[in-house]
Design a protein around this motif. Structure first.
Motif, PDB file in Angstrom:
ATOM      1  N   SER A 155       0.799  -1.209   0.000  1.00 57.00           N
ATOM      2  CA  SER A 155       0.000   0.000   0.000  1.00 57.00           C
ATOM      3  C   SER A 155       0.840   1.271   0.000  1.00 57.00           C
ATOM      4  CB  SER A 155      -0.925  -0.001   1.228  1.00 57.00           C
ATOM      5  OG  SER A 155      -0.151  -0.056   2.410  1.00 57.00           O
ATOM      6  N   ARG A 184       2.488   4.433  -1.024  1.00 51.64           N
ATOM      7  CA  ARG A 184       2.090   5.314  -2.108  1.00 51.64           C
ATOM      8  C   ARG A 184       3.285   5.846  -2.871  1.00 51.64           C
ATOM      9  NH1 ARG A 184       1.265  10.252  -1.968  1.00 51.64           N
ATOM     10  NH2 ARG A 184       1.455  10.319   0.287  1.00 51.64           N
ATOM     11  N   TYR A 185       4.437   5.808  -2.234  1.00 47.45           N
ATOM     12  CA  TYR A 185       5.673   6.159  -2.916  1.00 47.45           C
ATOM     13  C   TYR A 185       6.816   5.452  -2.204  1.00 47.45           C
ATOM     14  CZ  TYR A 185       7.063   9.363   0.861  1.00 47.45           C
ATOM     15  OH  TYR A 185       7.434   9.889   2.071  1.00 47.45           O
ATOM     16  N   HIS A 198       3.104  11.969  -8.403  1.00 52.09           N
ATOM     17  CA  HIS A 198       1.921  12.012  -9.258  1.00 52.09           C
ATOM     18  C   HIS A 198       1.957  13.125 -10.294  1.00 52.09           C
ATOM     19  CE1 HIS A 198       0.651   9.541  -5.865  1.00 52.09           C
ATOM     20  NE2 HIS A 198      -0.142   8.965  -6.733  1.00 52.09           N
ATOM     21  N   GLN A 209       0.995   3.001 -10.320  1.00 52.59           N
ATOM     22  CA  GLN A 209       0.884   4.218  -9.543  1.00 52.59           C
ATOM     23  C   GLN A 209      -0.220   5.162  -9.997  1.00 52.59           C
ATOM     24  OE1 GLN A 209       2.120   4.327  -6.834  1.00 52.59           O
ATOM     25  NE2 GLN A 209       2.453   6.396  -6.107  1.00 52.59           N
ATOM     26  N   ARG A 219      -4.602   6.521  -5.172  1.00 53.87           N
ATOM     27  CA  ARG A 219      -3.230   6.937  -4.916  1.00 53.87           C
ATOM     28  C   ARG A 219      -2.961   8.339  -5.438  1.00 53.87           C
ATOM     29  NH1 ARG A 219      -2.630   1.557  -6.767  1.00 53.87           N
ATOM     30  NH2 ARG A 219      -2.081   0.124  -5.102  1.00 53.87           N
ATOM     31  N   SER A 220      -3.969   9.173  -5.500  1.00 54.92           N
ATOM     32  CA  SER A 220      -3.805  10.487  -6.099  1.00 54.92           C
ATOM     33  C   SER A 220      -3.443  11.577  -5.100  1.00 54.92           C
ATOM     34  CB  SER A 220      -5.098  10.899  -6.824  1.00 54.92           C
ATOM     35  OG  SER A 220      -6.166  10.983  -5.901  1.00 54.92           O
ATOM     36  N   GLU A 221      -3.468  11.263  -3.771  1.00 59.06           N
ATOM     37  CA  GLU A 221      -3.118  12.293  -2.796  1.00 59.06           C
ATOM     38  C   GLU A 221      -1.638  12.641  -2.931  1.00 59.06           C
ATOM     39  OE1 GLU A 221      -3.137   8.391  -0.406  1.00 59.06           O
ATOM     40  OE2 GLU A 221      -4.144   9.287  -2.121  1.00 59.06           O
ATOM     41  N   ILE A 245       2.303  13.537  -2.403  1.00 63.45           N
ATOM     42  CA  ILE A 245       3.393  13.116  -1.525  1.00 63.45           C
ATOM     43  C   ILE A 245       3.762  14.274  -0.621  1.00 63.45           C
ATOM     44  CG2 ILE A 245       5.864  12.533  -1.511  1.00 63.45           C
ATOM     45  CD1 ILE A 245       5.386  11.003  -4.095  1.00 63.45           C
ATOM     46  N   LYS A 267      -6.151   7.660   4.404  1.00 60.53           N
ATOM     47  CA  LYS A 267      -5.613   8.303   3.201  1.00 60.53           C
ATOM     48  C   LYS A 267      -4.751   9.518   3.537  1.00 60.53           C
ATOM     49  CE  LYS A 267      -9.397   6.841   0.173  1.00 60.53           C
ATOM     50  NZ  LYS A 267     -10.453   7.287  -0.775  1.00 60.53           N
ATOM     51  N   GLN A 271       1.531   9.498   5.997  1.00 57.91           N
ATOM     52  CA  GLN A 271       2.346   8.467   5.369  1.00 57.91           C
ATOM     53  C   GLN A 271       2.698   7.355   6.358  1.00 57.91           C
ATOM     54  OE1 GLN A 271       3.344   7.910   2.214  1.00 57.91           O
ATOM     55  NE2 GLN A 271       4.121   6.006   3.070  1.00 57.91           N
TER      56      GLN A 271
END
Length: 421
Positions: free
Chosen positions: A25, A27-28, A246, A289, A310-312, A314, A373, A376
Motif C-alpha cells: 500500500s 504510495r511512494y 503524481h 501508480q 493513490r492520487s493524494e 506526496i 488516506k 504516510q
C-alpha cells in the motif's frame, strides 16, 4: 488464452493484490544515502518493488561506461541505427533507420533527453540485440547486489518484468559515480547540442536545487514520476531516489525536501545501516501508480485501476532550510495556520518481526477507514538496547489529524502514541 490476454490477466491480478495487501500500500518509495559511505540517511519503503521507467537508463549508461573503460567502445565510435531502434516510442531523439550517431552523442541523448532510440542503439552495439543486452543488465544488477531488479529492455518502457527498487537504484547510482567519476559529467549537462538544435535537459532538479549536479528522470503510467538526484554540499554528497510522484512538479519539489532532510540528518551524524545491508524478502508486485482516469494511453490495458486511491500528494518532511523558510512565511499567518503546518507522528508499536509490524499497519488501516488516506504510514527498522525491532509509524500529520487518529485507534483497542514533529 493468448499471450496478450494472459499478460493482462496477470497484471490485473497484481493490481488487485496491491490494493488488498498491507505492504503493497506504499504510495511512494524513497531513499537518501551518503554517496561516500553508502550509509542510509532516510528511507521509506526502499525495498518495495517498483517499475523504474527511464531510471533503467542509468544501468544502460553504466554498462556503456564500463565498455569504454574496458576498451570495447570509444566515445568517437560511430553506431548504426537499426529499424528496431528507430521504431522506439517517445521520448526519442528521432533517429532514422540507417542513420549513424557517435557513442558520445548517444550517451548525451540518453542522459539529457532520455532518448529511447539512442538507448537501444547503445544496447544493440553492446549486446548484439536489446533482449540480450537486457539479460546482461540483469546479471550486472545481481552482481552489484541489486536483488530486487530485473530488466527486459534498455529504456525502461513498460514491461511487467522490468522492476527495481529505490534501494537498488541508489546502489546503482552510487556505483556509477564511484566507478566512473570522469564520465559523471554527462548526467550534469543542462543541455545537448545536436545537429543545430540545443535541447534542454529534462531533469529540472539541476536548475531548481542549487546543490544538485545529476542524475535522471523517469515516467510511465505504471511507475508514476520517478527521479534520482545527486547533490553535493559542504564536501558531502547525497544520492536521493524518489519513486511514484503524481506529477513532474511534485517529484522535483519533494526531491528538494528529501535532499534538505538528508543534509540536515547527515550533519547530525544520523546515519543508518549501509544501503547494501538493507534487505527485504517482500516480493510483492510493483504498484501501478497512476489510475486509468489520470493517465493517458493504454493505462487500463497495463493494469491500472479505475479509481484514484493513490492520487493524494506526496508530503516529505522538509529539512532545516525549508522549515526556516516556512517560519518566515508563517509570521504573517495566524496561530491556527501554524498548527496546520506542524508535522506529527503517530507511533503504533514495536515488533520483533517485520511481518508482525506489517500486520499491525494493515489492521490500523482498516481501523482508521477513510482517515488512512492522510499522512504516510511506514515500518522503521530500529535498534534499542541491542535488540532489533520493527516500529510502525504514521507520519506527516498535523496535530488535529494525529489526535483524531489516536482517538479512532484507541476506540478499537489499539495502542497509539503521539509524537510532535
Amino acid at each position: 488464452m493468448n499471450v496478450a490476454q494472459n499478460l493482462k490477466t496477470r497484471l490485473f491480478a497484481g493490481a488487485f493484490l496491491l490494493l488488498m495487501g498491507g505492504s503493497a500500500s506504499a504510495r511512494y518509495a524513497a531513499i537518501v544515502i551518503d554517496a561516500d559511505s553508502g550509509r542510509i540517511v532516510h528511507e521509506v519503503e526502499a525495498t518495495q518493488r517498483w517499475y523504474p521507467a527511464s531510471l533503467t537508463k542509468v544501468m544502460t549508461i553504466y554498462m556503456t561506461f564500463a565498455a569504454i573503460e574496458a576498451g570495447r567502445l570509444q566515445l568517437h565510435d560511430t553506431l548504426s541505427v537499426s529499424a528496431h531502434a528507430a521504431r522506439q516510442p517517445t521520448s526519442k531523439l528521432g533517429l532514422r533507420q540507417g542513420q549513424t550517431i557517435s557513442v558520445e552523442n548517444a550517451i548525451m541523448a540518453v542522459t539529457t533527453r532520455s532518448a529511447n532510440d539512442a538507448a537501444v542503439v547503445l544496447a544493440e552495439r553492446l549486446g548484439g540485440s536489446e533482449s540480450q543486452f537486457a539479460a546482461m543488465m540483469t546479471r550486472q544488477a545481481q552482481s552489484m547486489g541489486m536483488y530486487n531488479s530485473a530488466f527486459q529492455n534498455a529504456s525502461g518502457l513498460p514491461d511487467e518484468g522490468q522492476i527495481s527498487s529505490a534501494r537498488d537504484l541508489a546502489l546503482l547510482s552510487a556505483a556509477l559515480i564511484r566507478d566512473f567519476p570522469q564520465y559523471y559529467r554527462y548526467f550534469s549537462a543542462t543541455e545537448f547540442a545536436y545537429k543545430g538544435r540545443v535541447l534542454p535537459n529534462t531533469n529540472k532538479i539541476l536548475k531548481t536545487y542549487p546543490d544538485a549536479d545529476g542524475l535522471k528522470t523517469g515516467f510511465t503510467c505504471g511507475s508514476g514520476y520517478n527521479l534520482i538526484a545527486s547533490a553535493r554540499r559542504g564536501g558531502r554528497r547525497l544520492i536521493g531516489v524518489l519513486l511514484g510522484a503524481h506529477s513532474s512538479a511534485e517529484r522535483f519539489r519533494q526531491m528538494a525536501n528529501l535532499l534538505d532532510l538528508g543534509f540536515e540528518k547527515s550533519q547530525l551524524g544520523a546515519y543508518g545501516m549501509p544501503v547494501a545491508q538493507l534487505r527485504d524478502a517482500n516480493f510483492t508486485p510493483p504498484p501501478f501508480q497512476l489510475s486509468s482516469n489520470r493517465c493517458a494511453g493504454s493505462a487500463e490495458q497495463m493494469g491500472a485501476d479505475s479509481g484514484s486511491v493513490r492520487s493524494e500528494p506526496i508530503l516529505i518532511k522538509p529539512g532545516k532550510s525549508a522549515r526556516l523558510a516556512d517560519k518566515r512565511t508563517l509570521k504573517t499567518k495566524s496561530p491556527k495556520s501554524h498548527a496546520a503546518n506542524e508535522h506529527w507522528t503517530v507511533m503504533l508499536g514495536d515488533h520483533s518481526r517485520k511481518i508482525d509490524a506489517d500486520v499491525n499497519l494493515k489492521q490500523a488501516r482498516y481501523a482508521l477507514g477513510p482517515a488512512a488516506k492522510t499522512g504516510q504510514p511506514h515500518v522503521v527498522r530500529i535498534k534499542t538496547k541491542g535488540a532489533l525491532l520493527w516500529r510502525t509509524e504514521w507520519m506527516n500529520l498535523n496535530s488535529t489529524q494525529a489526535r483524531d487518529f489516536c482517538k479512532k485507534l484507541r476506540a478499537r483497542g489499539r495502542d497509539c502514541t503521539l509524537l510532535p514533529g
